[in-house]
Design an enzyme around this catalytic site. Sequence first.
Site, short mmCIF file in Angstrom:
data_model
loop_
_atom_site.label_atom_id
_atom_site.label_comp_id
_atom_site.label_asym_id
_atom_site.label_seq_id
_atom_site.Cartn_x
_atom_site.Cartn_y
_atom_site.Cartn_z
N ARG A 1 14.21 -31.64 12.08
CA ARG A 1 13.05 -30.78 12.37
C ARG A 1 12.80 -29.80 11.23
O ARG A 1 11.66 -29.52 10.87
CB ARG A 1 13.26 -30.04 13.70
CG ARG A 1 12.01 -29.31 14.17
CD ARG A 1 12.17 -28.77 15.58
NE ARG A 1 13.23 -27.80 15.68
CZ ARG A 1 13.70 -27.31 16.84
NH1 ARG A 1 13.18 -27.71 17.99
NH2 ARG A 1 14.66 -26.42 16.85
N LYS A 59 8.82 -25.19 13.13
CA LYS A 59 9.54 -23.93 13.39
C LYS A 59 9.44 -23.08 12.13
O LYS A 59 10.28 -23.14 11.23
CB LYS A 59 11.00 -24.25 13.76
CG LYS A 59 11.65 -23.14 14.57
CD LYS A 59 12.86 -23.65 15.31
CE LYS A 59 13.66 -22.54 15.94
NZ LYS A 59 13.01 -21.85 17.05
N GLU A 89 3.50 -23.90 25.99
CA GLU A 89 4.90 -23.47 26.04
C GLU A 89 4.93 -21.95 26.04
O GLU A 89 3.89 -21.30 26.16
CB GLU A 89 5.69 -24.06 24.88
CG GLU A 89 5.22 -23.63 23.51
CD GLU A 89 6.16 -24.14 22.40
OE1 GLU A 89 7.39 -24.07 22.57
OE2 GLU A 89 5.63 -24.58 21.37
C1 PLP Z 1 8.49 -21.73 20.33
C2 PLP Z 1 9.74 -22.43 20.71
N1 PLP Z 1 9.65 -23.48 21.55
C3 PLP Z 1 10.74 -24.15 21.94
C4 PLP Z 1 12.00 -23.81 21.49
C5 PLP Z 1 13.20 -24.60 21.93
O1 PLP Z 1 13.60 -25.50 20.96
P1 PLP Z 1 15.11 -26.00 20.90
O2 PLP Z 1 15.41 -26.62 22.22
O3 PLP Z 1 15.14 -27.00 19.80
O4 PLP Z 1 15.93 -24.80 20.63
C6 PLP Z 1 12.15 -22.74 20.60
C7 PLP Z 1 13.46 -22.33 20.05
O5 PLP Z 1 14.48 -22.19 20.67
C8 PLP Z 1 11.00 -22.03 20.22
O6 PLP Z 1 11.10 -20.99 19.39
#
Ligand code: PLP
Length: 343
Positions: free
Chosen positions: A82, A184, A220
Amino acid sequence: MSKKNLDWSSIGFNYHVTDYRYVSNYKDGKWDDGAITTDSKIVLSEDAGVLHYAQEVFEGLKAYETEDGHIVCFRPDLNADRMEQSAGRLEMPAFPADRFIKAVDEVVKANVDWVPPFGSGATLYIRPVMFATGNVIGVKPADEYQFRIFVTPVGPYFKGGAKPIVVKVSDFDRAAPNGTGNIKAGLNYAMSLHAIVTAHEEGFAENVYLDAQSRTYIEETGGANIIFVDADGNLVVPKSFTDSILPSITRRSIVQVAKDYLGLSVEERPVRLDEVQNFKEMGLCGTAAVISPVGKINDHGKEICFESGMDEMGPVLKKLYDTLTGIQMGEIEAPEGWVHVIK
Ligand SMILES: Cc1ncc(COP(=O)(O)O)c(C=O)c1O
Protein backbone atom coordinates in the site's frame (compact mmCIF):
# COMPACT_ATOMS: atom_id res chain seq x y z
CA MET A 1 17.73 -5.85 28.55
CA SER A 2 14.32 -5.72 30.18
CA LYS A 3 10.93 -4.21 29.44
CA LYS A 4 10.57 -0.47 30.00
CA ASN A 5 8.87 0.48 33.21
CA LEU A 6 5.58 1.82 31.83
CA ASP A 7 2.04 1.45 33.07
CA TRP A 8 1.11 -0.55 29.96
CA SER A 9 -2.61 -0.72 30.69
CA SER A 10 -3.06 3.07 30.68
CA ILE A 11 -0.66 4.43 28.07
CA GLY A 12 -3.38 5.63 25.65
CA PHE A 13 -2.82 6.21 21.93
CA ASN A 14 0.11 8.63 22.27
CA TYR A 15 3.67 9.08 21.02
CA HIS A 16 6.51 8.01 23.31
CA VAL A 17 10.04 8.64 22.06
CA THR A 18 11.55 5.19 21.83
CA ASP A 19 15.24 4.35 21.52
CA TYR A 20 15.77 3.51 17.85
CA ARG A 21 14.40 4.28 14.41
CA TYR A 22 15.27 3.13 10.87
CA VAL A 23 16.25 5.73 8.26
CA SER A 24 17.05 5.44 4.56
CA ASN A 25 17.56 8.38 2.19
CA TYR A 26 16.88 8.58 -1.56
CA LYS A 27 19.29 10.60 -3.68
CA ASP A 28 20.57 10.48 -7.28
CA GLY A 29 17.84 8.03 -8.22
CA LYS A 30 18.49 5.40 -5.53
CA TRP A 31 17.91 4.50 -1.88
CA ASP A 32 20.99 4.26 0.34
CA ASP A 33 21.64 1.17 2.49
CA GLY A 34 19.59 2.49 5.43
CA ALA A 35 20.49 2.10 9.10
CA ILE A 36 19.13 2.07 12.62
CA THR A 37 19.76 5.38 14.39
CA THR A 38 18.97 6.97 17.76
CA ASP A 39 18.15 10.43 16.39
CA SER A 40 14.44 11.18 16.49
CA LYS A 41 14.93 14.66 14.98
CA ILE A 42 14.89 15.54 11.27
CA VAL A 43 16.67 18.57 9.82
CA LEU A 44 15.09 19.85 6.60
CA SER A 45 15.76 22.64 4.14
CA GLU A 46 13.11 25.36 4.26
CA ASP A 47 12.45 24.44 0.64
CA ALA A 48 11.86 20.71 1.19
CA GLY A 49 9.04 19.40 -1.00
CA VAL A 50 7.10 17.98 1.95
CA LEU A 51 6.66 21.46 3.44
CA HIS A 52 5.15 23.00 0.32
CA TYR A 53 3.43 20.42 -1.81
CA ALA A 54 2.74 17.79 0.88
CA GLN A 55 4.66 14.93 -0.71
CA GLU A 56 4.30 12.59 2.26
CA VAL A 57 2.89 9.10 2.65
CA PHE A 58 2.82 6.81 5.66
CA GLU A 59 1.70 3.48 7.04
CA GLY A 60 0.60 2.05 10.36
CA LEU A 61 0.95 -1.48 11.68
CA LYS A 62 1.43 -3.12 15.06
CA ALA A 63 3.80 -5.61 16.68
CA TYR A 64 2.48 -7.85 19.46
CA GLU A 65 4.01 -10.17 22.01
CA THR A 66 2.37 -13.59 21.84
CA GLU A 67 1.68 -15.85 24.80
CA ASP A 68 4.73 -17.99 24.02
CA GLY A 69 7.00 -14.94 23.98
CA HIS A 70 7.39 -14.33 20.23
CA ILE A 71 7.05 -10.90 18.71
CA VAL A 72 4.93 -10.85 15.57
CA CYS A 73 3.28 -8.39 13.25
CA PHE A 74 0.27 -8.71 10.99
CA ARG A 75 0.52 -8.82 7.17
CA PRO A 76 3.36 -6.28 6.78
CA ASP A 77 3.58 -7.20 3.09
CA LEU A 78 0.24 -5.45 2.56
CA ASN A 79 1.52 -2.29 4.26
CA ALA A 80 4.60 -2.40 2.00
CA ASP A 81 2.37 -2.76 -1.08
CA ARG A 82 0.00 0.00 0.00
CA MET A 83 2.90 2.36 0.70
CA GLU A 84 4.17 1.70 -2.79
CA GLN A 85 0.72 2.53 -4.23
CA SER A 86 0.52 5.68 -2.10
CA ALA A 87 4.02 6.80 -3.13
CA GLY A 88 3.34 6.18 -6.82
CA ARG A 89 0.19 8.34 -6.72
CA LEU A 90 2.25 11.26 -5.32
CA GLU A 91 5.15 10.73 -7.78
CA MET A 92 7.47 9.47 -5.04
CA PRO A 93 9.88 6.54 -5.44
CA ALA A 94 8.86 3.12 -4.12
CA PHE A 95 10.72 1.76 -1.11
CA PRO A 96 11.20 -1.93 -2.05
CA ALA A 97 8.77 -4.27 -0.24
CA ASP A 98 11.45 -6.72 0.92
CA ARG A 99 13.47 -3.87 2.42
CA PHE A 100 10.33 -2.46 4.05
CA ILE A 101 9.71 -5.74 5.88
CA LYS A 102 13.38 -6.10 6.84
CA ALA A 103 13.39 -2.54 8.21
CA VAL A 104 10.24 -3.28 10.28
CA ASP A 105 12.01 -6.33 11.73
CA GLU A 106 15.17 -4.37 12.52
CA VAL A 107 13.46 -1.45 14.20
CA VAL A 108 11.16 -3.66 16.30
CA LYS A 109 14.07 -5.87 17.38
CA ALA A 110 16.10 -2.77 18.32
CA ASN A 111 13.19 -1.52 20.46
CA VAL A 112 12.22 -4.90 21.90
CA ASP A 113 12.00 -3.48 25.43
CA TRP A 114 9.20 -1.21 24.26
CA VAL A 115 6.98 -4.07 23.04
CA PRO A 116 4.11 -4.23 25.56
CA PRO A 117 3.80 -7.55 27.39
CA PHE A 118 1.29 -10.18 26.24
CA GLY A 119 -2.12 -9.61 27.77
CA SER A 120 -1.49 -5.93 28.70
CA GLY A 121 -3.95 -4.66 26.08
CA ALA A 122 -1.20 -2.47 24.59
CA THR A 123 0.81 -3.05 21.39
CA LEU A 124 3.80 -1.53 19.64
CA TYR A 125 2.57 0.78 16.90
CA ILE A 126 4.93 0.93 13.91
CA ARG A 127 4.86 4.08 11.79
CA PRO A 128 6.68 3.98 8.43
CA VAL A 129 6.74 7.42 6.81
CA MET A 130 8.24 8.77 3.58
CA PHE A 131 8.56 12.44 2.66
CA ALA A 132 10.20 14.78 0.15
CA THR A 133 13.43 16.26 1.52
CA GLY A 134 14.63 17.64 -1.83
CA ASN A 135 14.23 21.31 -2.75
CA VAL A 136 11.32 22.44 -4.89
CA ILE A 137 9.94 25.87 -5.59
CA GLY A 138 7.85 25.31 -8.72
CA VAL A 139 5.13 22.70 -8.37
CA LYS A 140 6.88 19.44 -9.19
CA PRO A 141 8.02 16.26 -7.44
CA ALA A 142 11.23 16.55 -5.40
CA ASP A 143 14.24 14.42 -6.28
CA GLU A 144 15.30 13.50 -2.73
CA TYR A 145 13.27 11.63 -0.08
CA GLN A 146 13.57 10.09 3.33
CA PHE A 147 12.00 6.78 4.41
CA ARG A 148 11.83 6.34 8.17
CA ILE A 149 10.23 3.90 10.59
CA PHE A 150 9.70 4.69 14.22
CA VAL A 151 7.72 2.82 16.87
CA THR A 152 5.74 3.76 19.94
CA PRO A 153 3.79 1.67 22.45
CA VAL A 154 0.04 2.37 22.31
CA GLY A 155 -3.16 1.47 24.08
CA PRO A 156 -6.68 1.52 22.57
CA TYR A 157 -7.45 4.19 19.93
CA PHE A 158 -10.88 5.03 21.34
CA LYS A 159 -11.24 5.80 25.04
CA GLY A 160 -12.98 2.91 26.74
CA GLY A 161 -11.57 0.29 24.32
CA ALA A 162 -14.43 -1.96 23.23
CA LYS A 163 -17.22 0.30 24.56
CA PRO A 164 -19.63 1.42 21.78
CA ILE A 165 -19.08 4.94 20.50
CA VAL A 166 -21.34 7.56 18.90
CA VAL A 167 -20.31 8.96 15.51
CA LYS A 168 -21.75 11.79 13.44
CA VAL A 169 -22.44 12.19 9.74
CA SER A 170 -20.00 14.88 8.64
CA ASP A 171 -20.87 17.86 6.48
CA PHE A 172 -17.26 17.89 5.32
CA ASP A 173 -15.93 15.58 2.62
CA ARG A 174 -12.90 13.36 3.19
CA ALA A 175 -11.98 12.53 -0.39
CA ALA A 176 -12.86 13.71 -3.88
CA PRO A 177 -14.15 11.21 -6.43
CA ASN A 178 -11.10 9.72 -8.14
CA GLY A 179 -8.88 11.81 -5.85
CA THR A 180 -6.48 10.50 -3.21
CA GLY A 181 -8.88 8.91 -0.70
CA ASN A 182 -7.56 5.45 -1.56
CA ILE A 183 -3.96 6.20 -0.54
CA LYS A 184 -2.44 6.78 2.88
CA ALA A 185 -1.07 10.30 2.54
CA GLY A 186 -0.95 13.04 5.16
CA LEU A 187 -2.90 15.32 2.86
CA ASN A 188 -6.03 13.18 3.43
CA TYR A 189 -5.73 13.76 7.17
CA ALA A 190 -4.85 17.48 7.18
CA MET A 191 -8.27 18.37 5.82
CA SER A 192 -10.00 16.03 8.29
CA LEU A 193 -8.53 17.75 11.37
CA HIS A 194 -11.05 20.59 11.54
CA ALA A 195 -13.85 18.05 11.10
CA ILE A 196 -12.58 15.78 13.89
CA VAL A 197 -11.91 18.64 16.31
CA THR A 198 -15.46 19.89 15.67
CA ALA A 199 -16.92 16.40 16.10
CA HIS A 200 -15.07 15.95 19.41
CA GLU A 201 -16.29 19.36 20.64
CA GLU A 202 -19.83 18.21 19.88
CA GLY A 203 -19.27 15.00 21.85
CA PHE A 204 -18.82 12.54 18.97
CA ALA A 205 -15.96 10.05 18.72
CA GLU A 206 -15.56 10.12 14.92
CA ASN A 207 -16.99 11.40 11.63
CA VAL A 208 -18.74 9.23 9.08
CA TYR A 209 -17.96 10.61 5.64
CA LEU A 210 -20.36 10.26 2.74
CA ASP A 211 -19.36 10.02 -0.90
CA ALA A 212 -18.50 13.56 -2.00
CA GLN A 213 -20.29 13.24 -5.35
CA SER A 214 -23.84 12.39 -4.27
CA ARG A 215 -23.63 12.55 -0.44
CA THR A 216 -25.79 9.44 -0.42
CA TYR A 217 -23.42 6.57 0.26
CA ILE A 218 -21.37 5.77 3.37
CA GLU A 219 -17.62 5.78 2.72
CA GLU A 220 -15.52 5.56 5.89
CA THR A 221 -14.46 7.53 8.95
CA GLY A 222 -11.42 9.77 9.40
CA GLY A 223 -9.24 6.91 10.62
CA ALA A 224 -11.01 3.61 9.94
CA ASN A 225 -13.16 1.70 7.44
CA ILE A 226 -16.73 0.73 8.35
CA ILE A 227 -18.48 -2.65 8.54
CA PHE A 228 -22.14 -3.46 9.20
CA VAL A 229 -24.06 -6.57 10.22
CA ASP A 230 -27.43 -6.92 8.52
CA ALA A 231 -30.70 -8.33 9.93
CA ASP A 232 -29.66 -11.88 8.87
CA GLY A 233 -26.36 -11.63 10.73
CA ASN A 234 -24.25 -11.25 7.60
CA LEU A 235 -21.56 -8.71 6.90
CA VAL A 236 -22.14 -5.66 4.68
CA VAL A 237 -19.06 -3.66 3.71
CA PRO A 238 -19.27 -0.23 2.05
CA LYS A 239 -17.63 -0.03 -1.36
CA SER A 240 -16.96 3.22 -3.20
CA PHE A 241 -18.10 3.97 -6.77
CA THR A 242 -15.28 6.44 -7.07
CA ASP A 243 -12.44 4.52 -5.39
CA SER A 244 -12.21 7.00 -2.53
CA ILE A 245 -12.05 4.59 0.45
CA LEU A 246 -8.66 3.58 1.90
CA PRO A 247 -8.13 -0.18 1.29
CA SER A 248 -7.89 -1.13 4.98
CA ILE A 249 -5.81 -4.21 5.68
CA THR A 250 -7.96 -4.95 8.74
CA ARG A 251 -11.17 -4.73 6.69
CA ARG A 252 -9.79 -7.01 3.95
CA SER A 253 -8.75 -9.49 6.65
CA ILE A 254 -12.16 -9.29 8.37
CA VAL A 255 -13.91 -10.09 5.07
CA GLN A 256 -11.82 -13.25 4.74
CA VAL A 257 -12.29 -14.18 8.42
CA ALA A 258 -16.07 -13.69 8.12
CA LYS A 259 -16.28 -16.00 5.11
CA ASP A 260 -13.67 -18.65 5.91
CA TYR A 261 -13.75 -18.87 9.71
CA LEU A 262 -17.31 -17.86 10.60
CA GLY A 263 -19.19 -18.97 7.45
CA LEU A 264 -20.90 -15.58 7.07
CA SER A 265 -21.93 -14.21 3.73
CA VAL A 266 -20.29 -10.91 2.88
CA GLU A 267 -21.67 -8.22 0.60
CA GLU A 268 -19.19 -5.57 -0.52
CA ARG A 269 -21.31 -2.91 -2.20
CA PRO A 270 -22.25 0.77 -2.07
CA VAL A 271 -24.25 1.30 1.14
CA ARG A 272 -26.75 4.18 1.33
CA LEU A 273 -27.00 6.19 4.53
CA ASP A 274 -30.78 5.77 4.43
CA GLU A 275 -30.56 1.95 4.64
CA VAL A 276 -28.28 1.87 7.67
CA GLN A 277 -31.30 1.87 10.00
CA ASN A 278 -31.98 -1.71 8.83
CA PHE A 279 -28.64 -2.97 10.15
CA LYS A 280 -28.11 -4.50 13.58
CA GLU A 281 -24.46 -3.74 14.26
CA MET A 282 -21.86 -1.28 13.06
CA GLY A 283 -18.12 -1.28 13.62
CA LEU A 284 -15.07 0.79 12.71
CA CYS A 285 -12.08 -1.26 11.65
CA GLY A 286 -8.41 -0.53 11.24
CA THR A 287 -5.01 -1.18 12.74
CA ALA A 288 -5.60 1.41 15.45
CA ALA A 289 -9.36 0.88 15.89
CA VAL A 290 -9.12 -2.96 15.56
CA ILE A 291 -12.93 -3.41 15.58
CA SER A 292 -14.58 -0.61 17.56
CA PRO A 293 -18.36 -0.95 17.96
CA VAL A 294 -20.64 1.97 17.08
CA GLY A 295 -23.84 2.26 19.13
CA LYS A 296 -25.37 5.22 17.31
CA ILE A 297 -24.93 7.44 14.29
CA ASN A 298 -26.08 11.03 14.68
CA ASP A 299 -27.33 12.34 11.32
CA HIS A 300 -27.94 16.06 11.88
CA GLY A 301 -29.77 15.46 15.16
CA LYS A 302 -31.56 12.31 14.02
CA GLU A 303 -30.22 9.26 15.84
CA ILE A 304 -29.78 5.93 14.07
CA CYS A 305 -29.52 3.42 16.93
CA PHE A 306 -28.15 -0.08 16.43
CA GLU A 307 -29.80 -3.03 18.13
CA SER A 308 -26.45 -3.91 19.73
CA GLY A 309 -26.88 -0.77 21.91
CA MET A 310 -24.45 1.37 23.89
CA ASP A 311 -23.28 -1.18 26.48
CA GLU A 312 -21.26 -3.70 24.55
CA MET A 313 -20.16 -4.95 21.17
CA GLY A 314 -22.87 -6.85 19.24
CA PRO A 315 -22.57 -10.66 18.96
CA VAL A 316 -21.40 -10.87 15.34
CA LEU A 317 -18.76 -8.16 15.69
CA LYS A 318 -17.64 -9.82 18.92
CA LYS A 319 -17.08 -13.13 17.11
CA LEU A 320 -15.19 -11.33 14.35
CA TYR A 321 -13.15 -9.41 16.92
CA ASP A 322 -12.27 -12.54 18.90
CA THR A 323 -11.32 -14.46 15.77
CA LEU A 324 -9.26 -11.67 14.23
CA THR A 325 -7.37 -10.85 17.43
CA GLY A 326 -6.95 -14.58 18.14
CA ILE A 327 -5.27 -14.93 14.73
CA GLN A 328 -3.13 -11.85 15.32
CA MET A 329 -2.02 -13.07 18.76
CA GLY A 330 -1.24 -16.56 17.52
CA GLU A 331 -4.05 -18.25 19.48
CA ILE A 332 -5.99 -19.26 16.35
CA GLU A 333 -4.29 -20.70 13.30
CA ALA A 334 -3.74 -17.94 10.76
CA PRO A 335 -4.09 -18.16 7.00
CA GLU A 336 -0.73 -18.66 5.30
CA GLY A 337 1.47 -15.57 5.51
CA TRP A 338 -0.72 -13.47 7.81
CA VAL A 339 1.44 -13.60 10.92
CA HIS A 340 5.00 -12.45 10.40
CA VAL A 341 7.38 -13.58 13.14
CA ILE A 342 9.95 -10.91 13.99
CA LYS A 343 11.57 -12.65 16.93
C1 PLP B 1 -8.71 6.69 6.73
C2 PLP B 1 -8.37 5.33 7.19
N1 PLP B 1 -9.17 4.32 6.80
C3 PLP B 1 -8.93 3.06 7.18
C4 PLP B 1 -7.85 2.73 7.98
C5 PLP B 1 -7.60 1.31 8.37
O1 PLP B 1 -6.61 0.73 7.59
P1 PLP B 1 -5.76 -0.49 8.15
O2 PLP B 1 -6.73 -1.57 8.49
O3 PLP B 1 -4.87 -0.88 7.02
O4 PLP B 1 -5.02 0.02 9.32
C6 PLP B 1 -6.97 3.74 8.40
C7 PLP B 1 -5.78 3.47 9.22
O5 PLP B 1 -5.73 2.78 10.20
C8 PLP B 1 -7.25 5.06 8.01
O6 PLP B 1 -6.45 6.06 8.40
